[in-house]
Scaffold this active site. Structure first.
Site, PDB file in Angstrom:
ATOM      1  N   HIS A  70       0.841  -1.194   0.000  1.00  0.00           N
ATOM      2  CA  HIS A  70       0.000   0.000   0.000  1.00  0.00           C
ATOM      3  C   HIS A  70       0.875   1.242   0.000  1.00  0.00           C
ATOM      4  CE1 HIS A  70       0.857  -0.978   4.212  1.00  0.00           C
ATOM      5  NE2 HIS A  70       0.830   0.321   4.432  1.00  0.00           N
ATOM      6  N   CYS A 216       2.322   3.381  11.735  1.00  0.00           N
ATOM      7  CA  CYS A 216       3.230   2.909  10.694  1.00  0.00           C
ATOM      8  C   CYS A 216       3.522   4.067   9.754  1.00  0.00           C
ATOM      9  CB  CYS A 216       2.639   1.713   9.944  1.00  0.00           C
ATOM     10  SG  CYS A 216       1.215   2.097   8.905  1.00  0.00           S
TER      11      CYS A 216
END
Length: 699
Positions: A70, A216
């Site tokens: 992603h 993240c």
């Protein structure tokens, strides 16, 4: 989840990915090609480069045969999800083997919160075994897409897999395999007196409480998957857990009361945790975000073990200036102070490194070292002058960043990363027009204000993807450049020149008064905002040193050395007036004061501000006045007694410092002795015990 209908369609699902891909790069290309065909991605190669860059930060393979590449990319027109299934598996770096289910998530660079919330919802679904099992068994693309959308609910987890809930509360362990089932009636039913209505109820043990933070680099997938995994593991273990997800969709800060009641902390992150000082003193497990996904039960067990041992983290240095800048409840004056402190805090390392290198260059090569040619053109390995020139010129390069860094990080404190570009541009403009330190302050505030204004404008969805990387930097830099070069820059430059001329002409009583003011500022808050303002004023003059600015730098450093040295001396000559902890801190304060670290006096001021701060200010004022009266100069922005060779009139300078230390020492001893009654030994011991945590935090 109606928004998911726009994110994934049957055309974006490939249940036979093996036909076109056997590596993670090929899998990403195959799925991204479907996005391009639907107009969701405008540049295939550019988008794949962004995917690869994200993959390089951390592999996106997860335990359980899942790959979730992603990224956020300017080449994505709208949030999109593509799904692929591989029978033989594709390696995405997961520790348990190749991925069978591959999800490619593409988010625009300016994706809005609603779409990012949907992406986080998918990430949480992937932690459900029933959901992933249904995807593995889906007969066609339409069925798989319906499952992802939520149109077709996944089969429920079999009852045998559901965690058992016992009557004894959350701390009871589940029965071991093969053990007999627990009796349905109470074990103590036959004990005398247990059926009496007046029998005392058994005391209920409160649940073990954990707070966690997950984050993240992109804040799209792993952030929320780690949160879901920790929540599931906590539920199975009977632990009360609250998670703060610091993702791209923003975050809601944990309630202060929840943090205070927590028995332990889990930080699963690959980017810095915001406001980390909230968790100081708590047993803390600090790991990468993938550990939160792959072994949540082990992290919870580790947190419980640390709490049982009494492990606790020391207080961090504090939140970064940006973390706490401009909180919504702050007044405008408080916000302004935080923004300015943001810039000063990032500027100080450049000042220290550059200033000390310049000072060393002068010390080794003499006062004419600034006339030596560039070492890139002429360098003699055996000539000490060449080495001195190397130090001087390297320090000059670091010092050249002073004003741009100040402006850039003031803007950063106001508007986060979008403020950096116009802030640095405005700071460089201030250097170009010789507006100096004051120009840097103005440029940073202007840049932050311009970016904040642009961010308030409603932008069409088609432009959101290019806003942070093209539109905001372009417009804000142009506006700030115009303002600095043609509107406010020249008046500020004139003011800066006038200030420089005033400093240069200071002598006699005027210089002494300025020394008193600077000394009071340096000692009022012992390293706080007022201290930093005085220090920044001094180092700003070193960019273009004159006799006046060098005197100011000398007075500021001399006054800043006084409080810790005075507290160290006071604990030596009148130790009975201080607690045991303060006497121990006094030993460290000798070195801290000698090194010009004013913060060495903070433990004393925190314990007794009414006496310590006025005494420190009195000595600082005396030292600042004497330093200016003696015409002492200093070319180094830091270093304390270790840069005495770089001080003009060093003996008189040390005399000024000694005089201030004696004044502060005498004042604090007199003020403490004037208390109504000295502390009894028992009270002294109690105060020492109470002060131990504070000393540890300060250290």
């Amino acid at each position: 989840m109606s928004e998911n209908h726009a994110m994934i369609t049957a055309e974006l699902a490939d249940l036979d990915l093996d036909r076109s891909a056997d590596t993670k790069e090929a899998a990403a290309r195959a799925l991204a090609t479907r996005m391009v065909a639907l107009g969701r991605v405008t540049d295939l190669d550019g988008f794949l480069a962004d995917v690869a860059a994200r993959e390089a930060q951390m592999p996106t393979g997860l335990d359980g045969g899942i790959g979730i590449p992603h990224c956020r990319s300017a080449h994505v027109t709208e949030p999109t999800l593509a799904f692929g299934r591989s029978a033989r598996g594709i390696d995405f770096g997961a520790p348990d083997g190749p991925a069978v289910l591959i999800f490619l998530i593409a988010a625009p660079a300016g994706a809005d919160d609603a779409h990012l919330t949907i992406l986080s919802s998918l990430a949480r679904q992937l932690m459900d075994a029933a959901f992933t099992r249904a995807l593995r068994e889906a007969p066609d693309a339409a069925t798989a897409v319906a499952l992802i959308r939520g149109d077709a609910p996944a089969p429920a987890t079999p009852a045998a897999e559901a965690p058992a809930v016992t009557a004894d509360g959350p701390d009871t362990e589940p029965p071991a395999a093969g053990a007999p089932a627990p009796a349905t009636e109470r074990p103590d039913a036959d004990r005398p007196g247990t059926d009496r209505p007046d029998a005392e109820p058994r005391e209920q043990k409160p649940p073990f409480r954990i707070v966690a933070v997950t984050s993240c680099p992109t804040g799209i997938a792993h952030t929320y998957m780690a949160a879901e995994a920790l929540e599931n593991a906590a539920r199975d273990a009977g632990v009360e857990l609250t998670v703060e997800t610091q993702g791209s969709a923003g975050f809601t800060r944990l309630d202060a009361g929840t943090v205070a009641r927590a028995d332990a902390v889990i930080l699963a992150h690959d980017v810095p945790v915001r406001d980390k000082n909230r968790f100081a003193g708590k047993p803390t497990v600090d790991v990468g975000v993938k550990a939160g996904i792959n072994r949540p039960a082990a992290l919870i067990a580790e947190a419980r073990e640390k709490a049982a041992r009494g492990d606790a983290t020391a207080a961090p240095a504090g939140p970064s200036p940006v973390d706490s800048a401009g909180d919504s409840g702050d007044s405008y004056a408080t916000k302004l102070r935080k923004w300015l402190m943001s810039g000063v805090s990032y500027m100080v390392p450049f000042v220290a490194a550059g200033g000390l290198l310049i000072a060393l260059g002068f010390a080794i090569g003499g006062w004419k070292i600034d006339k030596v040619p560039s070492v890139a053109e002429h360098f003699v390995w055996t000539d000490h002058t060449s080495w001195a020139a190397l130090l001087f010129q390297t320090g000059g390069l670091a010092f050249a960043f002073l004003v741009p860094v100040l402006a850039g990080y003031i803007a950063y404190g106001m508007a986060d990363r979008p403020g950096l570009v116009p802030g640095f541009v405005g700071g460089s403009a201030a250097v170009t027009i010789e507006a100096g330190f004051l120009g840097g302050l103005a440029a940073g505030l202007l840049a932050g204000a311009v970016v904040m204004g642009i961010q308030r404008v409603r932008i069409p969805a088609v432009l959101r993807g290019i806003m942070p990387v093209v539109v905001i930097p372009l417009i804000s830099s142009a506006v700030v450049g115009f303002l600095m070069f043609l509107v406010v820059g020249k008046p500020i430059a004139s003011l800066q020149n006038a200030l420089t001329d005033w400093l240069e002409g200071l002598s006699g009583a005027n210089a002494v008064i300025l020394g008193v003011i600077l000394g009071l500022m340096m000692c009022f808050d012992l390293g706080g905002p007022l201290n930093k303002v005085a220090y920044a004023f001094a180092v700003g003059g070193l960019a273009h040193p004159t006799d006046g600015s060098l005197k100011v730098m000398a007075a500021v450093m001399a006054a800043g050395m006084v409080p810790p040295l005075a507290m160290a001396l006071a604990t030596t000559v009148r130790g009975r007036l201080f607690t045991r902890t303060e006497r121990e801190n006094g030993k460290a304060a000798w070195f801290l004061g000698a090194s010009f670290i004013t913060e060495g006096a903070i433990p004393f001021a925190a314990a007794d501000p009414v006496r310590v701060i006025p005494a420190s200010m009195a000595g600082g004022a005396v030292t600042g006045a004497l330093s200016m009266a003696f015409d002492c100069t200093l070319r180094a922005p830091h270093g304390g007694v270790f840069v005495v060779p770089l001080i003009g009139r060093p003996l008189l300078y040390l005399l000024a410092v000694a005089a201030g230390v004696c004044v502060s020492t005498a004042a604090v001893i007199l003020l403490k002795s004037a208390r109504k009654a000295p502390a009894a030994p028992e009270a002294d011991a109690a105060r020492s015990a109470a002060d131990e945590p504070k000393a540890a935090v300060t250290a």
